[in-house]
Design a protein around this motif. Structure first.
Motif, PDB file in Angstrom:
ATOM      1  N   SER A 185       0.723  -1.151  -0.084  1.00 15.39           N
ATOM      2  CA  SER A 185      -0.032  -0.032   0.060  1.00 15.39           C
ATOM      3  C   SER A 185       1.157   1.254  -0.115  1.00 15.39           C
ATOM      4  N   ASN A 186       0.254   2.285  -0.373  1.00 15.21           N
ATOM      5  CA  ASN A 186       1.060   3.630  -0.427  1.00 15.21           C
ATOM      6  C   ASN A 186       1.923   3.804   0.809  1.00 15.21           C
ATOM      7  N   LEU A 187       1.235   3.670   1.806  1.00 12.30           N
ATOM      8  CA  LEU A 187       1.877   4.040   3.191  1.00 12.30           C
ATOM      9  C   LEU A 187       2.195   2.909   4.000  1.00 12.30           C
ATOM     10  N   GLY A 188       2.544   1.697   3.120  1.00 12.39           N
ATOM     11  CA  GLY A 188       2.654   0.471   3.998  1.00 12.39           C
ATOM     12  C   GLY A 188       4.061   0.212   4.150  1.00 12.39           C
ATOM     13  N   ARG A 189       4.360  -0.834   5.129  1.00 14.06           N
ATOM     14  CA  ARG A 189       5.781  -1.380   5.610  1.00 14.06           C
ATOM     15  C   ARG A 189       6.559  -1.761   4.138  1.00 14.06           C
TER      16      ARG A 189
END
Length: 270
Positions: A185-189
């Motif tokens: 995801s765009n702000l994922g790990r």
């Protein structure tokens, strides 16, 4: 999270006081330490009280204190010829952390926590940094960060030892580089992070992190062929498996990144 089992936080004044009683652990920024329960933890030894100089630059080495914050590292000005300087920010931004975290999280803490997606582990391993380790009897030893981190939450630290500093060769900072990262995801790990580097000596170094439990590094005396690089990636024995990415996906994207980086580095050398 409140660590309700902690009864004391000690502030050492010098190296002789970096001694851990049963139940004590070192404290740097504490961003991971305070994020979940720590069974058996009764005391903390705050290494930031020692006042280690965060960053020291010489003609040969950039020395980063283990207690240097990620913010301080990203604010380090580039020196002439430091082509790989952008990696400092690229890797720091891979943490996807707020400025509040950057202000307290430490470089050494991120490495010593030994999470696969540890962005400072990615940075230090890719730049051939050396870990400086202090022992409880005043001794010291060194080893490459790429082998210091041995697996998920596993390092080469022995009982009573602390990570004192990370030493980056200026030659590594003078390298040409290419960087690839992906998350689900765009702000994922980070699910996979691959860094390629051409050392001033002409050596080509590829470092894989986040996709594997510990850093994996390949070294070639000259630019590898597509077949040689694919063979190296095919030889990776273990790909990490967690909610941030399945092993087969991590293998596929890492191998793709490796080939993309190979082409980019060939272009930069042309």
């Amino acid at each position: 999270m409140d660590l309700i089992s902690v009864r004391e936080i000690r502030m050492p004044r010098d190296r002789s006081e970096i001694v851990f009683a049963p139940g004590e652990q070192p404290l740097g920024g504490g961003t991971w330490l305070f994020s979940e329960r720590q069974p058996g933890l009764t005391g903390l030894v705050d290494l930031t009280a020692l006042g280690w100089e965060p960053l020291t630059v010489t003609a040969e080495t950039l020395t980063i204190a283990a207690t240097c914050t990620i913010r301080d590292l990203t604010l380090l000005p580039a020196q002439a010829g430091w082509h790989a300087h952008p990696l400092l920010s690229l890797c720091a931004n891979s943490l996807l952390a707020s400025f509040k975290i950057w202000n307290v999280a430490t470089v050494g803490g991120n490495v010593a926590t030994a999470l696969p997606a540890g962005a400072m582990t990615s940075l230090m391993a890719a730049l051939d940094a050396t870990a400086v380790i202090w022992g409880p009897e005043g001794e010291a030893r060194t080893m490459p960060v790429a082998t210091f981190v041995r697996g998920v939450r596993q390092t080469d630290l022995r009982p009573g030892e602390v990570l004192r500093a990370l030493e980056v060769p200026v030659a590594s900072l003078s390298s040409q580089f290419a960087f690839r990262r992906i998350a689900l995801s765009n702000l994922g790990r980070s699910g996979a992070l691959v860094i390629g580097r051409v050392d001033p000596s002409g050596e080509h170094v590829y470092t894989v992190t986040a996709a594997t439990p510990a850093p994996v590094q390949f070294r070639f005396d000259e630019a590898p062929s597509a077949a040689a690089l694919k063979h190296a990636f095919d030889g990776i024995q273990e790909w990490y498996d967690d909610p941030h990415g399945a092993p087969d996906w991590r293998r596929a994207v890492s191998t793709l990144f490796g080939e993309e980086i190979r082409g980019e580095l060939e272009g930069s050398a042309a």
